[in-house]
Scaffold this motif. Structure first.
Motif, PDB file in Angstrom:
ATOM      1  N   LYS A  14       0.809  -1.262   0.005  1.00  0.00           N
ATOM      2  CA  LYS A  14       0.119  -0.129   0.002  1.00  0.00           C
ATOM      3  C   LYS A  14       0.944   1.324  -0.143  1.00  0.00           C
ATOM      4  O   LYS A  14       0.777   2.059  -0.817  1.00  0.00           O
ATOM      5  CB  LYS A  14      -0.859   0.256   1.258  1.00  0.00           C
ATOM      6  CG  LYS A  14      -2.184   0.980   1.212  1.00  0.00           C
ATOM      7  CD  LYS A  14      -2.551   1.284   2.637  1.00  0.00           C
ATOM      8  CE  LYS A  14      -4.042   0.428   2.761  1.00  0.00           C
ATOM      9  NZ  LYS A  14      -4.309   0.639   4.061  1.00  0.00           N
ATOM     10  N   LYS A  20      -0.186   0.561   7.200  1.00  0.00           N
ATOM     11  CA  LYS A  20      -0.072   0.317   8.455  1.00  0.00           C
ATOM     12  C   LYS A  20      -0.620   1.063   9.803  1.00  0.00           C
ATOM     13  O   LYS A  20       0.148   1.474  10.622  1.00  0.00           O
ATOM     14  CB  LYS A  20       1.634   0.070   8.722  1.00  0.00           C
ATOM     15  CG  LYS A  20       2.263  -0.870   7.876  1.00  0.00           C
ATOM     16  CD  LYS A  20       2.237  -2.308   8.414  1.00  0.00           C
ATOM     17  CE  LYS A  20       1.410  -3.144   7.287  1.00  0.00           C
ATOM     18  NZ  LYS A  20       0.305  -4.174   7.706  1.00  0.00           N
ATOM     19  N   SER A  21      -1.600   1.311   9.624  1.00  0.00           N
ATOM     20  CA  SER A  21      -2.360   2.270  10.723  1.00  0.00           C
ATOM     21  C   SER A  21      -2.530   1.695  12.051  1.00  0.00           C
ATOM     22  O   SER A  21      -2.686   2.448  12.993  1.00  0.00           O
ATOM     23  CB  SER A  21      -3.687   2.653   9.894  1.00  0.00           C
ATOM     24  OG  SER A  21      -4.689   1.428   9.989  1.00  0.00           O
ATOM     25  N   ARG A  22      -2.315   0.405  12.188  1.00  0.00           N
ATOM     26  CA  ARG A  22      -2.535  -0.253  13.469  1.00  0.00           C
ATOM     27  C   ARG A  22      -1.149  -0.301  14.176  1.00  0.00           C
ATOM     28  O   ARG A  22      -0.917  -0.696  15.410  1.00  0.00           O
ATOM     29  CB  ARG A  22      -2.915  -1.662  13.521  1.00  0.00           C
ATOM     30  CG  ARG A  22      -4.417  -1.811  13.086  1.00  0.00           C
ATOM     31  CD  ARG A  22      -4.742  -3.403  12.781  1.00  0.00           C
ATOM     32  NE  ARG A  22      -4.321  -3.547  11.386  1.00  0.00           N
ATOM     33  CZ  ARG A  22      -4.501  -4.842  10.658  1.00  0.00           C
ATOM     34  NH1 ARG A  22      -4.862  -5.915  11.524  1.00  0.00           N
ATOM     35  NH2 ARG A  22      -4.300  -5.243   9.520  1.00  0.00           N
ATOM     36  N   VAL A  58       2.689  -4.587  -6.603  1.00  0.00           N
ATOM     37  CA  VAL A  58       1.459  -3.897  -6.825  1.00  0.00           C
ATOM     38  C   VAL A  58       1.336  -2.514  -6.238  1.00  0.00           C
ATOM     39  O   VAL A  58       1.157  -2.633  -4.692  1.00  0.00           O
ATOM     40  CB  VAL A  58       0.268  -4.380  -6.747  1.00  0.00           C
ATOM     41  CG1 VAL A  58      -1.209  -3.712  -7.427  1.00  0.00           C
ATOM     42  CG2 VAL A  58       0.194  -5.915  -7.670  1.00  0.00           C
ATOM     43  N   ASP A  78      -1.719   0.091  -8.856  1.00  0.00           N
ATOM     44  CA  ASP A  78      -2.808  -0.238  -8.107  1.00  0.00           C
ATOM     45  C   ASP A  78      -4.006   0.288  -8.611  1.00  0.00           C
ATOM     46  O   ASP A  78      -4.479   1.369  -8.690  1.00  0.00           O
ATOM     47  CB  ASP A  78      -2.481   0.233  -6.586  1.00  0.00           C
ATOM     48  CG  ASP A  78      -3.437  -0.280  -5.561  1.00  0.00           C
ATOM     49  OD1 ASP A  78      -4.526  -0.901  -5.788  1.00  0.00           O
ATOM     50  OD2 ASP A  78      -2.719  -0.401  -4.418  1.00  0.00           O
ATOM     51  N   GLY A 108       3.170  -7.943   1.541  1.00  0.00           N
ATOM     52  CA  GLY A 108       4.549  -7.115   1.500  1.00  0.00           C
ATOM     53  C   GLY A 108       5.070  -6.461   2.796  1.00  0.00           C
ATOM     54  O   GLY A 108       6.089  -5.868   3.014  1.00  0.00           O
ATOM     55  N   ASP A 184       1.370  -6.307  11.496  1.00  0.00           N
ATOM     56  CA  ASP A 184       0.288  -5.496  11.557  1.00  0.00           C
ATOM     57  C   ASP A 184       0.128  -4.369  12.854  1.00  0.00           C
ATOM     58  O   ASP A 184      -0.185  -3.289  12.581  1.00  0.00           O
ATOM     59  CB  ASP A 184      -1.128  -6.202  11.688  1.00  0.00           C
ATOM     60  CG  ASP A 184      -1.354  -7.168  10.650  1.00  0.00           C
ATOM     61  OD1 ASP A 184      -0.840  -6.691   9.675  1.00  0.00           O
ATOM     62  OD2 ASP A 184      -1.718  -8.440  10.745  1.00  0.00           O
TER      63      ASP A 184
HETATM   64  N1  GTP Z   1      -1.283  -2.322  -3.172  1.00  0.00           N
HETATM   65  C1  GTP Z   1      -2.061  -2.393  -2.260  1.00  0.00           C
HETATM   66  N2  GTP Z   1      -1.524  -3.214  -1.006  1.00  0.00           N
HETATM   67  C2  GTP Z   1      -2.370  -3.223  -0.018  1.00  0.00           C
HETATM   68  C3  GTP Z   1      -3.604  -2.624   0.083  1.00  0.00           C
HETATM   69  N3  GTP Z   1      -3.850  -2.892   1.236  1.00  0.00           N
HETATM   70  C4  GTP Z   1      -3.092  -3.441   1.914  1.00  0.00           C
HETATM   71  N4  GTP Z   1      -1.992  -3.894   1.163  1.00  0.00           N
HETATM   72  C5  GTP Z   1      -0.811  -4.578   1.284  1.00  0.00           C
HETATM   73  O1  GTP Z   1      -1.338  -5.797   1.947  1.00  0.00           O
HETATM   74  C6  GTP Z   1      -0.401  -6.275   2.959  1.00  0.00           C
HETATM   75  C7  GTP Z   1      -1.396  -6.655   4.254  1.00  0.00           C
HETATM   76  O2  GTP Z   1      -2.137  -5.403   4.396  1.00  0.00           O
HETATM   77  P1  GTP Z   1      -2.579  -5.034   5.622  1.00  0.00           P
HETATM   78  O3  GTP Z   1      -2.047  -5.597   7.056  1.00  0.00           O
HETATM   79  O4  GTP Z   1      -4.097  -5.164   5.573  1.00  0.00           O
HETATM   80  O5  GTP Z   1      -1.872  -3.584   5.831  1.00  0.00           O
HETATM   81  P2  GTP Z   1      -2.286  -2.291   5.723  1.00  0.00           P
HETATM   82  O6  GTP Z   1      -3.521  -1.944   5.095  1.00  0.00           O
HETATM   83  O7  GTP Z   1      -1.101  -1.607   5.242  1.00  0.00           O
HETATM   84  O8  GTP Z   1      -2.452  -1.893   7.582  1.00  0.00           O
HETATM   85  P3  GTP Z   1      -3.855  -1.478   8.240  1.00  0.00           P
HETATM   86  O9  GTP Z   1      -3.904   0.188   8.155  1.00  0.00           O
HETATM   87  O10 GTP Z   1      -3.101  -1.966   9.418  1.00  0.00           O
HETATM   88  O11 GTP Z   1      -4.651  -2.485   7.848  1.00  0.00           O
HETATM   89  C8  GTP Z   1       0.598  -5.093   3.081  1.00  0.00           C
HETATM   90  O12 GTP Z   1       1.641  -5.675   2.288  1.00  0.00           O
HETATM   91  C9  GTP Z   1      -0.145  -3.973   2.618  1.00  0.00           C
HETATM   92  O13 GTP Z   1       1.023  -3.021   2.034  1.00  0.00           O
HETATM   93  C10 GTP Z   1      -4.127  -2.051  -1.100  1.00  0.00           C
HETATM   94  O14 GTP Z   1      -5.195  -1.369  -1.224  1.00  0.00           O
HETATM   95  N5  GTP Z   1      -3.199  -1.694  -2.087  1.00  0.00           N
END
Ligand code: GTP
Ligand code: PEP
Length: 285
Positions: A14, A20-22, A58, A78, A108, A184
């Motif tokens: 992302k 990584k809001s948590r 992505v 993305d 990732g 997380d």
């Molecule tokens: N490209 C892309 N990667 C995402 C997206 N949402 C999550 N990820 C990736 O997927 C993986 C797991 O996501 P989460 O643990 O939900 O991470 P996050 O959304 O960064 O964190 P939270 O804010 O804690 O939910 C991480 O590598 C994130 O960067 C998205 O919308 N697009």
């Protein structure tokens, strides 16, 4: 042994301010910078474990994209519709290389990952048409695979391991904590630090000596005459120290096998050493 197929690996990242809001980084460390560092370590391991041209990152974040290009990975735009849409976009980009190629998706945010963990997991997954490796808690998914890439239908999100299993993915409870520990929240960060993270995450946390436990290891070799030597870290790496570093420790002698705490500059050079359990202000000489 079955030869490992030529996987394409999709890694969604992302990036940006909302990643990584948590996670609550220690004072002095920005969340965005830490999130970028976690992804850098994860992707560095991926690109060491397989040809980077088959690693598809992505992202819509330019800093993440730049880092990925620096590792020779491919960057896929993305679509901006969440994690599953991002994985589907990566899968479709991979399938442009060949419609029946094997495709895997890896989260990732695995900063303790090593190339050999990825190789082992993809090797195990190759025995099944569809497979899923759950996270350490057994609830989320860290790796999702399909030998026929078009069959990779991601259903990431809370409780995804069970969903992927119900959709026909073989659950693989692999003994690979470095692959299965995603970051997380703050507790996860402590878990990966205990496992040993890559260089980018260590650097990102360097401003915060309070959260980063010193490296531990034991003396591997020591030259009495010069004062130079080497140590084996608990993560298996051999690192070296110069006579100057030894002299600065104020220790008079080291014996092979003795436990040490160490700070590093770079991957292999010790910048400071001291005896485990003896703090900075309580040196023995
Ligand atoms: N490209 C892309 N990667 C995402 C997206 N949402 C999550 N990820 C990736 O997927 C993986 C797991 O996501 P989460 O643990 O939900 O991470 P996050 O959304 O960064 O964190 P939270 O804010 O804690 O939910 C991480 O590598 C994130 O960067 C998205 O919308 N697009
Ligand atoms: C996205 C997932 O997990 P997390 O949000 O825990 O990283 C998942 O496991 O599907």
């Amino acid at each position: 042994m079955t030869p490992t197929p030529d996987w394409h690996l999709v890694v969604p990242v992302k990036g940006g301010a909302s990643a990584k809001s948590r996670l609550h980084p220690p004072t002095g460390v920005g969340r965005e910078a830490l999130a970028l560092a976690l992804a850098t370590d994860c992707l560095t391991a991926c690109c060491a474990g397989m040809p980077p041209a088959r690693v598809l990152v992505v992202t819509s974040d330019e800093r993440v994209a730049q880092m990925a290009r620096g590792l020779d990975a491919r960057v896929v735009a993305d679509p901006g519709a969440g994690l599953n849409a991002a994985v589907r976009a990566g899968r479709d980009a991979a399938l442009a290389d060949g419609p029946s190629l094997p495709v895997a998706a890896l989260l990732g945010d695995l900063p303790a990952l090593r190339a050999e963990d990825l190789t082992a997991a993809l090797g195990a997954a190759a025995a099944y048409p569809l497979a899923v490796v759950p996270d350490a808690a057994g609830e989320g998914t860290v790796l999702l695979t399909a030998l026929t890439g078009a069959e990779l239908v991601p259903s990431f999100g809370a409780g995804s391991a069970a969903r992927h299993e119900a959709a026909g993915h073989q659950r693989l409870e692999l003994e690979l904590p470095r692959l299965r520990t995603d970051v997380d929240d703050d507790a996860d960060l402590q878990d990966v630090l205990a496992l040993g993270v890559g260089a980018a995450t260590r650097r990102a946390l360097e401003q915060s000596a309070t959260t980063l436990p010193p490296m531990q290891g034991s003396v591997h070799s020591f030259d009495e005459t010069t004062g130079a030597g080497s140590a084996l870290l608990d993560d298996g790496r051999e690192v070296t120290f110069t006579r100057e570093v030894f002299a600065a420790s104020a220790l008079r002698h080291l014996r092979v096998g003795q436990r040490l705490s160490l700070d590093l500059t770079g991957e292999r050079e010790v910048s400071k050493l001291w005896i485990v359990g003896i703090g900075d202000d309580q040196r023995i000489g």
